[in-house]
Motif scaffolding. Structure first.
Motif, short mmCIF file in Angstrom:
data_model
loop_
_atom_site.label_atom_id
_atom_site.label_comp_id
_atom_site.label_asym_id
_atom_site.label_seq_id
_atom_site.Cartn_x
_atom_site.Cartn_y
_atom_site.Cartn_z
N GLY A 375 0.77 -1.24 0.00
CA GLY A 375 0.00 0.00 0.00
C GLY A 375 0.80 1.29 0.00
N SER A 376 2.13 1.20 0.22
CA SER A 376 2.90 2.46 0.37
C SER A 376 2.86 3.31 -0.90
N LEU A 377 2.95 2.68 -2.04
CA LEU A 377 2.97 3.44 -3.28
C LEU A 377 1.63 4.16 -3.49
N GLU A 378 0.55 3.43 -3.23
CA GLU A 378 -0.77 4.06 -3.41
C GLU A 378 -1.01 5.15 -2.38
N GLN A 379 -0.48 4.94 -1.16
CA GLN A 379 -0.63 6.00 -0.14
C GLN A 379 0.11 7.26 -0.59
N ALA A 380 1.31 7.07 -1.15
CA ALA A 380 2.09 8.23 -1.60
C ALA A 380 1.36 8.95 -2.74
N ARG A 381 0.77 8.16 -3.62
CA ARG A 381 0.03 8.76 -4.74
C ARG A 381 -1.18 9.54 -4.22
N THR A 382 -1.90 8.92 -3.30
CA THR A 382 -3.10 9.57 -2.76
C THR A 382 -2.71 10.86 -2.03
N ALA A 383 -1.61 10.77 -1.27
CA ALA A 383 -1.19 11.95 -0.48
C ALA A 383 -0.84 13.11 -1.42
N ARG A 384 -0.28 12.78 -2.58
CA ARG A 384 0.14 13.82 -3.52
C ARG A 384 -1.06 14.65 -4.02
N TYR A 385 -2.21 14.00 -4.09
CA TYR A 385 -3.40 14.68 -4.63
C TYR A 385 -4.39 15.08 -3.53
N ALA A 386 -3.97 14.93 -2.26
CA ALA A 386 -4.91 15.10 -1.15
C ALA A 386 -5.55 16.48 -1.12
N GLY A 387 -4.84 17.50 -1.65
CA GLY A 387 -5.40 18.85 -1.67
C GLY A 387 -6.74 18.91 -2.37
N TRP A 388 -6.95 17.98 -3.30
CA TRP A 388 -8.21 18.00 -4.08
C TRP A 388 -9.41 17.49 -3.30
N ALA A 391 -12.94 21.26 0.15
CA ALA A 391 -14.12 21.87 -0.49
C ALA A 391 -13.72 22.99 -1.45
N GLU A 392 -12.72 23.82 -1.04
CA GLU A 392 -12.36 24.94 -1.93
C GLU A 392 -11.72 24.45 -3.23
N ALA A 393 -11.08 23.27 -3.19
CA ALA A 393 -10.50 22.71 -4.41
C ALA A 393 -11.61 22.21 -5.33
N LYS A 394 -12.58 21.53 -4.75
CA LYS A 394 -13.71 21.03 -5.57
C LYS A 394 -14.47 22.20 -6.20
N ALA A 395 -14.56 23.29 -5.45
CA ALA A 395 -15.27 24.48 -5.96
C ALA A 395 -14.56 25.04 -7.20
N LEU A 396 -13.23 24.88 -7.25
CA LEU A 396 -12.49 25.37 -8.42
C LEU A 396 -12.98 24.72 -9.71
N LEU A 397 -13.24 23.41 -9.63
CA LEU A 397 -13.65 22.68 -10.83
C LEU A 397 -15.08 23.03 -11.23
N LYS A 398 -15.89 23.36 -10.24
CA LYS A 398 -17.29 23.71 -10.54
C LYS A 398 -17.37 25.14 -11.08
N GLY A 399 -16.46 25.99 -10.62
CA GLY A 399 -16.55 27.42 -10.94
C GLY A 399 -15.91 27.78 -12.27
N SER A 400 -15.62 29.07 -12.42
CA SER A 400 -15.11 29.61 -13.68
C SER A 400 -13.66 30.09 -13.50
N LEU A 401 -13.06 30.53 -14.56
CA LEU A 401 -11.73 31.14 -14.46
C LEU A 401 -11.81 32.39 -13.58
N ASP A 402 -12.92 33.14 -13.72
CA ASP A 402 -13.10 34.34 -12.88
C ASP A 402 -13.05 33.97 -11.41
#
Ligand code: XUL
Ligand code: CO
Length: 433
Positions: A375-388, A391-402
């Motif tokens: 599991g170490s490799l998958e944990q490292a991969r997951t940790a790398r993207y954890a910022g997503w 809630a504010e990260a998810k909002a980026l994808l829903k929102g606009s460039l503005d």
């Protein structure tokens, strides 16, 4: 019984310390890994064309093998099938794969070729019922005969399109009758030699319509297997339309087939496309079209598609890691699209090439399974993207460039780069292979 493999014993698992050439050291079909027998994970298949139809030619010289079944009669085609099943028994191979042209002599007319195919399919069906080996996939050879020289479905001559449709129909019937788990299309001549004589748009449109017709026919006859496209960028054609997995996906979406068709991914083809095998597997998995694999290796100096048996655990382990991450095979498996070298004349060479390859795959698979379980490799991969996950990260994808620009200002963002840790992850890998 033929006497072709006379004196060669059935291959059994004897463990890593065995010095017996005719034994598996790592492939133990009954060993359970991740809740499943190794045989059911790996789903090995022998390729009929390389082991029984290929005569040993290369661009500079012809036949080197002398096999008692070479020739164009039905009796010899049956002898070939007898020897093939003897080899499957010796190896304990759960599957095999074949093209129409591998198993039957070509007739003077299409009708005769089809009758020949049907007779051999009945013969293969009898063999399957008295042996354990099943059909992983069938396919039509639409690249060897001179009629295919300018393509099959993409041929400028509509009569060739019709002949291709009839050929695929006959082979889909054969595959269905034999309980095949998949049906493969590899378009070696579906491409061009020169753009000077090629209408690209019409050729791709015809290839797309052809594939739709294949899928329509699959549903009409109730074939439950998976339709697989095998990508390859070139060879024999200068350019092939099924260049790589990403290209095939775009093609499937264009013709509305991305839910119907998956990929059969071959090691050497990935390399010819300028990719690694694991890249192609990961790409297919991410697009939901990972179907099956053609396992082999190329000679990296010659630059040809040399179809050699796999021989490297580190290379093969990363490939199986991607297969396992994607959840493993369903209808697919590991087909050895590989041939012995033209100097490897002995019946024992044919057997031992497969034994070595099955062991390489088994070792690789175990390493990949152990790393996944760790599991170490998958944990490292997951940790790398954890910022997503925030809630504010998810909002980026829903929102606009503005909205994103407003966030940068409001939160005073000034991102600090973080290490990608590649060498540390490579060290982790190396603990397992
Ligand atoms: C050719 C190749 C074929 C396909 C089946 O490079 O891989 O043998 O696997 O037609
Ligand atoms: Co192949």
């Amino acid at each position: 019984m033929t006497d072709f493999f006379k004196g060669i014993p059935q291959i059994k698992y004897e463990g890593p310390t065995s010095t017996n050439e005719f034994a598996f050291r790592h492939y133990n079909p009954d060993e359970v890994l991740m809740g499943k027998r190794m045989e059911d994970h790996l789903r090995f298949a022998v390729a009929y064309w390389h082991s029984f139809a290929w005569q040993g030619g290369d661009p500079f010289g012809g036949q080197t093998f002398e096999r008692p079944w070479f020739g164009d009669t039905m009796a010899l085609a049956k002898m070939k099938a007898d020897v093939a099943f003897e080899m499957f028994d010796i190896l304990g191979a759960p599957f095999y794969c074949f093209h129409d042209a591998d198993v039957r002599p070509e007739g003077a007319t299409f009708a005769q070729s089809k009758r020949n195919l049907e007779e051999i399919v009945d013969y293969l069906g009898q063999k399957q019922s008295s042996h354990k080996t099943k059909l992983l996939w069938g396919t039509a050879n639409m690249f060897s005969h001179r009629r295919w020289m300018s393509g099959a479905a993409t041929n400028p001559d509509p009569d060739v399109y019709a002949y291709a449709a009839a050929s695929v129909q006959a082979m889909m019937d054969a595959t269905h009758k034999l309980g095949g788990a998949n049906y493969v299309l590899w378009g070696g001549r579906e491409g061009y030699e020169t753009l000077l004589n090629t209408d690209l748009k019409s050729e791709r449109d015809h290839a797309g319509r052809f594939l739709q017709q294949v899928v329509e026919y699959k549903h009409k006859i109730g074939f439950k297997g998976t339709i697989l496209i095998e990508p390859k960028p070139q060879e024999p054609s200068k350019h092939q339309y099924d260049y790589d997995v990403a290209t095939v996906y775009g093609f499937l979406v264009q013709f509305g087939l991305e839910k119907e068709v998956k990929c059969n991914i071959e090691t050497g083809h990935a390399f010819l496309a300028g990719h690694s095998f694991e890249h192609e597997l990961a790409m297919a998995a991410s697009l939901g079209i990972l179907g099956s694999i053609d396992m082999n290796r190329n000679d990296l100096q010659s630059g040809w598609d040399t179809d050699q048996f796999p021989n490297s655990v580190p290379d093969t382990a990363v490939a199986y890691y991607e297969v396992l991450r994607a959840g493993g095979f369903t209808s697919g498996g590991t087909n050895f699209d590989a041939k012995v070298r033209r100097q490897s004349l002995d019946p024992a060479d044919l057997i031992l090439a497969h034994v070595g390859a099955m062991d390489i795959c088994a070792r690789s698979f175990k390493a990949a399974a152990a790393l996944l379980a760790d599991g170490s490799l998958e944990q490292a991969r997951t940790a790398r993207y954890a910022g997503w996950d925030k809630a504010e990260a998810k909002a980026l994808l829903k929102g606009s460039l503005d909205a994103a620009a407003a966030t940068v200002t409001a939160r005073g963002l000034n991102p600090e780069p973080r290490s990608g840790r590649q060498e540390r992850l490579e060290n982790l890998w190396n603990r397992f292979v």
